[in-house]
Scaffold this motif. Sequence first.
Motif, mmCIF file in Angstrom:
data_model
loop_
_atom_site.group_PDB
_atom_site.id
_atom_site.type_symbol
_atom_site.label_atom_id
_atom_site.label_comp_id
_atom_site.label_asym_id
_atom_site.label_seq_id
_atom_site.Cartn_x
_atom_site.Cartn_y
_atom_site.Cartn_z
ATOM 1 N N LYS A 229 69.860 34.592 40.118
ATOM 2 C CA LYS A 229 71.040 35.370 40.491
ATOM 3 C C LYS A 229 71.473 34.985 41.900
ATOM 4 O O LYS A 229 70.659 34.761 42.783
ATOM 5 N N PHE A 230 72.775 34.930 42.088
ATOM 6 C CA PHE A 230 73.319 34.600 43.402
ATOM 7 C C PHE A 230 73.550 35.902 44.158
ATOM 8 O O PHE A 230 74.573 36.557 44.019
ATOM 9 N N ASN A 231 72.531 36.304 44.930
ATOM 10 C CA ASN A 231 72.649 37.520 45.721
ATOM 11 C C ASN A 231 71.999 37.309 47.084
ATOM 12 O O ASN A 231 71.314 36.318 47.319
ATOM 13 N N LEU A 232 72.207 38.245 47.983
ATOM 14 C CA LEU A 232 71.714 38.115 49.348
ATOM 15 C C LEU A 232 70.193 38.027 49.399
ATOM 16 O O LEU A 232 69.633 37.251 50.179
ATOM 17 N N GLU A 233 69.517 38.810 48.576
ATOM 18 C CA GLU A 233 68.052 38.807 48.576
ATOM 19 C C GLU A 233 67.497 37.422 48.242
ATOM 20 O O GLU A 233 66.595 36.920 48.919
ATOM 21 N N ASN A 234 68.036 36.785 47.205
ATOM 22 C CA ASN A 234 67.567 35.449 46.834
ATOM 23 C C ASN A 234 67.931 34.410 47.889
ATOM 24 O O ASN A 234 67.124 33.530 48.198
ATOM 25 N N ILE A 235 69.123 34.510 48.429
ATOM 26 C CA ILE A 235 69.542 33.557 49.466
ATOM 27 C C ILE A 235 68.599 33.654 50.665
ATOM 28 O O ILE A 235 68.150 32.635 51.200
ATOM 29 N N LEU A 236 68.262 34.865 51.071
ATOM 30 C CA LEU A 236 67.337 35.051 52.189
ATOM 31 C C LEU A 236 65.948 34.534 51.849
ATOM 32 O O LEU A 236 65.291 33.885 52.670
ATOM 33 N N PHE A 237 65.473 34.827 50.650
ATOM 34 C CA PHE A 237 64.142 34.387 50.231
ATOM 35 C C PHE A 237 64.035 32.864 50.260
ATOM 36 O O PHE A 237 63.107 32.304 50.844
ATOM 37 N N VAL B 72 56.828 25.955 48.370
ATOM 38 C CA VAL B 72 57.205 25.474 47.034
ATOM 39 C C VAL B 72 56.743 26.457 45.964
ATOM 40 O O VAL B 72 57.500 26.790 45.043
ATOM 41 N N VAL B 73 55.527 26.957 46.078
ATOM 42 C CA VAL B 73 55.030 27.926 45.093
ATOM 43 C C VAL B 73 55.878 29.202 45.133
ATOM 44 O O VAL B 73 56.240 29.752 44.090
ATOM 45 N N MET B 74 56.208 29.655 46.328
ATOM 46 C CA MET B 74 57.038 30.860 46.449
ATOM 47 C C MET B 74 58.428 30.637 45.855
ATOM 48 O O MET B 74 58.939 31.473 45.117
ATOM 49 N N ILE B 75 59.036 29.503 46.167
ATOM 50 C CA ILE B 75 60.388 29.222 45.672
ATOM 51 C C ILE B 75 60.386 29.070 44.155
ATOM 52 O O ILE B 75 61.234 29.653 43.471
ATOM 53 N N LEU B 76 59.437 28.312 43.611
ATOM 54 C CA LEU B 76 59.383 28.145 42.157
ATOM 55 C C LEU B 76 59.072 29.468 41.462
ATOM 56 O O LEU B 76 59.641 29.773 40.405
ATOM 57 N N GLY B 77 58.158 30.239 42.041
ATOM 58 C CA GLY B 77 57.827 31.535 41.460
ATOM 59 C C GLY B 77 59.037 32.455 41.405
ATOM 60 O O GLY B 77 59.249 33.164 40.424
ATOM 61 N N ARG B 78 59.844 32.441 42.434
ATOM 62 C CA ARG B 78 61.038 33.282 42.473
ATOM 63 C C ARG B 78 62.129 32.734 41.555
ATOM 64 O O ARG B 78 62.767 33.473 40.823
ATOM 65 N N TYR B 79 62.336 31.414 41.609
ATOM 66 C CA TYR B 79 63.434 30.819 40.853
ATOM 67 C C TYR B 79 63.268 31.012 39.347
ATOM 68 O O TYR B 79 64.219 31.281 38.635
ATOM 69 N N PHE B 80 62.045 30.881 38.862
ATOM 70 C CA PHE B 80 61.814 31.008 37.426
ATOM 71 C C PHE B 80 61.484 32.436 36.989
ATOM 72 O O PHE B 80 61.076 32.662 35.864
#
Length: 192
Positions: free
Chosen positions: A126-134, A112-120
């Motif tokens: 951005k809708f890209n492969l790196e974010n989808i994989l993360f 959750v911390v990783m996802i929230l940290g990345r999302y915000f």
Amino acid sequence: MTLKPNSFGEVVLLFTDLVSLVPLVISLTLVYNFVIFPRKNLLDLVFFIYFMLAGLLVVFFKYLPYPKSWRWITDRPIGATNCDNFSRCGLCKPGTPGMPSGHMTHTTLFSVVMILGRYFSPQGKKFNLENILFYGVNGALVLVMAFARYYKKCHNIPQIIAGFLLGLGLGYLFYHFMNIFFLKKNKTKDIL
């Protein structure tokens, strides 16, 4: 000692044993990051301390005096084996508390911390492969841990769900407070 699994079940059991090491690996990684670059990775030390406090909270919940009629939910399932971090403690005694799952709590907290940290972060929406994989890897980590704890009979479904919900809440709180105390002070928008 050689590891030559004789059946598919033994391969899956070995896999679940390895998955059970995830909270330990996360903890050691956070400490390592802080030791190598203390000034740059102060947040890793804070996260490690929070991670350990989450473990204490799990132990507190496990040893609450639940009513005897709840034992089918709060005790580890019959046949639970190797439920510690190293998957080597053997058969659990009947009546061993298992509510909530600490492995699920810690894995969900981290994800959750990783996802929230990345999302915000600026690149997080951005809708890209790196974010989808993360996002996919972090979500899969939680699902794989749930499977591992259930497959090894270390926890039943209510214990896994309770660990997930506790980790979800603790992860949100950690991100929220770190956003206030660390990110706004440093005038950055990125926790990672």
